[in-house]
Design a protein around this motif. Structure first.
Motif, PDB file in Angstrom:
ATOM      1  N   GLU A   1      -2.809   5.468  -3.183  1.00 24.27           N
ATOM      2  CA  GLU A   1      -3.907   6.164  -2.522  1.00 24.27           C
ATOM      3  C   GLU A   1      -3.551   7.641  -2.405  1.00 24.27           C
ATOM      4  OE1 GLU A   1      -5.048   4.521   1.221  1.00 24.27           O
ATOM      5  OE2 GLU A   1      -5.096   2.462   0.472  1.00 24.27           O
TER       6      GLU A   1
ATOM      7  N   ILE B   1      -0.019   1.046   6.076  1.00 29.99           N
ATOM      8  CA  ILE B   1       0.501   1.768   4.920  1.00 29.99           C
ATOM      9  C   ILE B   1       1.993   1.478   4.829  1.00 29.99           C
ATOM     10  CG2 ILE B   1       0.759   3.999   3.787  1.00 29.99           C
ATOM     11  CD1 ILE B   1      -2.157   3.193   4.222  1.00 29.99           C
TER      12      ILE B   1
ATOM     13  N   THR C   1       0.833  -1.195   0.000  1.00 23.67           N
ATOM     14  CA  THR C   1       0.000   0.000   0.000  1.00 23.67           C
ATOM     15  C   THR C   1       0.870   1.248   0.000  1.00 23.67           C
ATOM     16  OG1 THR C   1      -1.663  -1.193   1.285  1.00 23.67           O
ATOM     17  CG2 THR C   1      -1.887   1.186   1.154  1.00 23.67           C
TER      18      THR C   1
END
Length: 338
Positions: free
Chosen positions: A35, A67, A2
């Protein structure tokens, strides 16, 4: 894995290219699966920036987890927001990478030890930096930055306007920018070369063969650029790039160069500029010591040589329009962050 692209945005801006570099990087990385995290600050309100730093940032980050990598576009143009962001991000057990757009120690505070020390401390708090080029990296290393670094090469530029044809060579040049900062134009006159000027705050009158062509939003500007070359210059005189901004060109990759190249237009740059090495290596423009050389140099560029410059610029344009440089720099940096 991520990954997040984190951008601090300002509440308003005029027809200038300042925010475009960050917006383009954000958009290119979103297409690559990142993101997006955004905070907005009001440069005219110290209280609002304090609220962002001490309330909004902690509250938002407290809700985030798992993350792997956070890419912060630097600077945020607010010291308190930057310090709180980096401090809070360090607590998340994520890799923190700063994408450097400007180094204020080089741009506005060159030689100011206290300011430099404070900014470089922030850089050393990150896990890695994406910097403009090898000369910027060397300055950072020489001044105590120890974290891994990767050079960007050029700022990618989302440009949807049709590439310039480059078919007619007329020894013309274009220049786009905030004209209040382009003091060199006040002292420049040309005989054999025509210079088309774009941007806010024009002079009432320009020298011979210099024509003001108006002001346009960054995304529309490429549609109006007319010139065989795009000029990358800064300072108060056409003889050399001087002052703080002229000195900064020895270290940075001007976003202006990407505007021209993404349009398929070769560039004219100062020989001492950091970007001059790349321009010569890739054969995407001409380097000069002084703008007084233009009347002699440009008329001597053959149509064959110019066609080669244009073809090379168009190859670079395709990369700039796809986010090639930021994606490559991230990939290379990640290899050293294992």
């Amino acid at each position: 894995m991520t990954k997040v692209i984190l951008t601090v945005k300002e509440t308003h801006h005029d027809n200038n290219a300042g925010p475009k570099a960050k917006i383009d990087i954000e958009n290119f990385l979103l297409k690559d699966g990142f993101e997006k995290w955004n905070f907005t600050i009001n440069q005219e309100s110290v209280l609002q920036k304090a609220k962002v730093a001490y309330i909004d940032v902690p509250r938002f980050l407290a809700k985030q987890n798992d993350i792997d990598e956070i890419f912060l576009q630097y600077p945020t143009y607010s010291k308190i927001v930057t310090k709180q962001l980096v401090k809070r991000l360090q607590q998340m057990n994520s890799k923190i990478i700063l994408i450097i757009h400007d180094i204020e120690s080089l741009r506005l505070h060159y030689g100011e030890k206290g300011y430099i020390d404070e900014e470089l401390r922030v850089f050393n708090m990150a896990d890695g930096l994406i910097v403009h080029n090898a000369k910027m990296e060397k300055w950072l290393r020489d001044n105590g930055v120890t974290v891994p670094m990767e050079s960007l090469g050029l700022f990618d530029y989302d440009n949807k306007i049709k590439l310039a044809s480059g078919s007619n060579y007329e020894t013309s040049v274009c220049f786009a920018g905030n004209l209040s900062k382009a003091g060199f134009l006040e002292k420049l006159s040309l005989k054999r070369v025509k210079l088309n000027v774009f941007g806010p705050n024009p002079l009432e009158k320009y020298g011979a063969n210099i024509v003001y062509k108006g002001q346009y939003p960054p995304d529309e500007l490429p549609n109006y650029l007319k010139g065989n070359f795009g000029l990358v210059w800064d300072g108060t005189t056409p003889i050399t790039c001087d002052g703080l901004f002229g000195n900064y060109m020895k270290f940075n990759n001007p976003h202006k160069a990407s505007l021209y190249l993404s349009s398929g237009i070769p560039v004219v740059v100062w020989r001492q500029a950091a970007i001059a090495d790349l321009v010569e290596k890739m054969n995407i423009g001409i380097v000069v010591d002084s703008l007084n050389e233009l009347d002699e140099v440009l008329p001597n560029v053959s149509s064959i040589d110019y066609s080669e410059l244009v073809n090379n610029a168009k190859e670079v344009a395709e990369k700039l329009r796809s986010g090639f440089y930021i994606k490559t720099a991230i990939s290379n940096l990640e290899k050293g962050l294992v």
